[in-house]
Structure formats: structure tokens, C-alpha cells
Design a protein around this motif. Structure first.
Motif, PDB file in Angstrom:
ATOM      1  N   GLY A   4       0.963  -1.186  -0.179  1.00  0.00           N
ATOM      2  CA  GLY A   4       0.052   0.244   0.022  1.00  0.00           C
ATOM      3  C   GLY A   4       0.686   1.208   0.114  1.00  0.00           C
ATOM      4  N   SER A   5       0.352   2.361  -0.502  1.00  0.00           N
ATOM      5  CA  SER A   5       1.089   3.772  -0.552  1.00  0.00           C
ATOM      6  C   SER A   5       2.333   3.559  -1.415  1.00  0.00           C
ATOM      7  CB  SER A   5       1.592   4.178   0.880  1.00  0.00           C
ATOM      8  OG  SER A   5       0.348   4.318   1.792  1.00  0.00           O
ATOM      9  N   GLY A   6       2.400   2.802  -2.277  1.00  0.00           N
ATOM     10  CA  GLY A   6       3.567   2.588  -3.217  1.00  0.00           C
ATOM     11  C   GLY A   6       4.667   2.017  -2.616  1.00  0.00           C
ATOM     12  N   VAL A   7       4.436   0.962  -1.353  1.00  0.00           N
ATOM     13  CA  VAL A   7       5.290   0.140  -0.634  1.00  0.00           C
ATOM     14  C   VAL A   7       4.749  -1.170  -1.060  1.00  0.00           C
ATOM     15  CG1 VAL A   7       6.343  -0.438   1.458  1.00  0.00           C
ATOM     16  CG2 VAL A   7       5.997   2.153   0.821  1.00  0.00           C
ATOM     17  N   GLU A   8       5.903  -2.186  -0.981  1.00  0.00           N
ATOM     18  CA  GLU A   8       5.458  -3.593  -0.981  1.00  0.00           C
ATOM     19  C   GLU A   8       6.772  -4.012   0.008  1.00  0.00           C
ATOM     20  OE1 GLU A   8       4.660  -6.159  -4.054  1.00  0.00           O
ATOM     21  OE2 GLU A   8       6.341  -7.455  -3.526  1.00  0.00           O
ATOM     22  N   LEU A   9       5.978  -4.940   0.996  1.00  0.00           N
ATOM     23  CA  LEU A   9       6.662  -5.507   2.169  1.00  0.00           C
ATOM     24  C   LEU A   9       6.647  -7.059   1.990  1.00  0.00           C
ATOM     25  CD1 LEU A   9       8.239  -5.550   5.014  1.00  0.00           C
ATOM     26  CD2 LEU A   9       5.811  -5.454   6.036  1.00  0.00           C
ATOM     27  N   HIS A  10       7.683  -7.692   1.901  1.00  0.00           N
ATOM     28  CA  HIS A  10       7.777  -9.107   2.037  1.00  0.00           C
ATOM     29  C   HIS A  10       8.307  -9.760   3.141  1.00  0.00           C
ATOM     30  CE1 HIS A  10      10.603 -12.881   0.773  1.00  0.00           C
ATOM     31  NE2 HIS A  10       9.307 -13.264   0.616  1.00  0.00           N
TER      32      HIS A  10
ATOM     33  N   TYR B  10      10.353   0.693  -1.528  1.00  0.00           N
ATOM     34  CA  TYR B  10       9.664   1.813  -1.976  1.00  0.00           C
ATOM     35  C   TYR B  10      10.600   2.682  -2.579  1.00  0.00           C
ATOM     36  CZ  TYR B  10      12.411   2.831   2.261  1.00  0.00           C
ATOM     37  OH  TYR B  10      13.703   3.253   2.982  1.00  0.00           O
ATOM     38  N   ASP B  11      10.018   3.736  -3.292  1.00  0.00           N
ATOM     39  CA  ASP B  11      10.871   4.493  -4.104  1.00  0.00           C
ATOM     40  C   ASP B  11      11.156   5.936  -3.292  1.00  0.00           C
ATOM     41  OD1 ASP B  11      10.640   3.315  -6.548  1.00  0.00           O
ATOM     42  OD2 ASP B  11       8.810   3.809  -7.022  1.00  0.00           O
ATOM     43  N   GLN B  12      10.208   6.292  -2.266  1.00  0.00           N
ATOM     44  CA  GLN B  12      10.683   7.590  -1.778  1.00  0.00           C
ATOM     45  C   GLN B  12      10.471   7.268  -0.250  1.00  0.00           C
ATOM     46  OE1 GLN B  12       8.290  10.362  -3.815  1.00  0.00           O
ATOM     47  NE2 GLN B  12       9.641  10.602  -5.615  1.00  0.00           N
ATOM     48  N   ALA B  13      10.967   8.040   0.659  1.00  0.00           N
ATOM     49  CA  ALA B  13      10.822   7.880   1.855  1.00  0.00           C
ATOM     50  C   ALA B  13       9.411   8.235   2.473  1.00  0.00           C
ATOM     51  CB  ALA B  13      11.964   8.813   2.863  1.00  0.00           C
ATOM     52  N   HIS B  14       8.834   9.211   1.930  1.00  0.00           N
ATOM     53  CA  HIS B  14       7.362   9.521   2.367  1.00  0.00           C
ATOM     54  C   HIS B  14       6.457   8.377   2.247  1.00  0.00           C
ATOM     55  CE1 HIS B  14       5.252  10.184  -1.559  1.00  0.00           C
ATOM     56  NE2 HIS B  14       6.500  10.594  -2.013  1.00  0.00           N
ATOM     57  N   GLN B  15       6.866   7.438   0.896  1.00  0.00           N
ATOM     58  CA  GLN B  15       5.734   6.358   0.823  1.00  0.00           C
ATOM     59  C   GLN B  15       6.242   5.418   1.797  1.00  0.00           C
ATOM     60  OE1 GLN B  15       7.714   5.523  -2.915  1.00  0.00           O
ATOM     61  NE2 GLN B  15       5.526   5.750  -3.896  1.00  0.00           N
ATOM     62  N   ARG B  16       7.429   5.142   2.284  1.00  0.00           N
ATOM     63  CA  ARG B  16       7.547   4.228   3.521  1.00  0.00           C
ATOM     64  C   ARG B  16       6.926   4.659   4.675  1.00  0.00           C
ATOM     65  NH1 ARG B  16      13.151   5.271   5.105  1.00  0.00           N
ATOM     66  NH2 ARG B  16      12.032   7.142   6.129  1.00  0.00           N
TER      67      ARG B  16
END
Length: 84
Positions: free
Chosen positions: A48-54, A65-71
Motif C-alpha cells: 500500500g502507499s507505493g510500498v511492498e513488504l515481503h 519503496y521509491d521515496q521515504a514519504h511512501q515508506r
């Protein structure tokens, strides 16, 4: 990013999404977080929010993630799930 995520808490968030979420093509979604697993259940995913967590075997994880604000947005959503 330093290794400061707690895999047990992340798995707890996964369980919350799976219990309360609505079905999607790949898993379930709840409060903007989608949860899914592979065929054998050893690997789980939250996104979610441009983040994938495995989250893998032996409580290993990989956060993409691409950007810290997404994380930051994603982790706030995870915290909100765990605080509810």
C-alpha cells in the motif's frame, strides 16, 4: 534504513487485514493495506502507499519503496492497524 521493524508485529498486521479485509484478486485489503501470501504460506506480503513488504521464512523481511514519504505513510497505516 536501519533494521527497526518487528516481524512479529508485521505478521500481526497481516492477520488483521486477512481477518477484516475485503477480497481482492490476490488476497484481502483493509484500511488501504493489501495482504497476500504465496501458495505455501511461507511468504506473506503487505502493500500500500507505493510500498511492498515481503515477510519471509525466519522472520526476514524486505521493504521496497521509491521515496521515504511512501515508506512513512505505509508504516503509519501499519501502526494504525495495530493500534485499533
Amino acid at each position: 534504513m536501519k533494521n527497526d521493524l518487528n516481524p512479529a508485529r508485521l505478521l500481526e498486521a497481516f492477520e488483521i487485514v486477512m481477518a477484516k479485509g475485503e477480497k481482492t484478486e490476490l488476497g484481502k485489503i483493509y484500511e488501504g493495506i493489501e495482504a497476500m501470501t504465496d501458495y505455501d504460506g511461507y511468504n506473506v506480503y503487505l502493500r500500500g502507499s507505493g510500498v511492498e513488504l515481503h515477510i519471509g521464512f525466519h522472520n526476514t523481511y524486505d521493504l521496497k519503496y521509491d521515496q521515504a514519504h511512501q515508506r512513512d505513510s505505509f508504516l503509519k497505516k501499519i501502526d494504525a492497524l495495530l493500534s485499533a
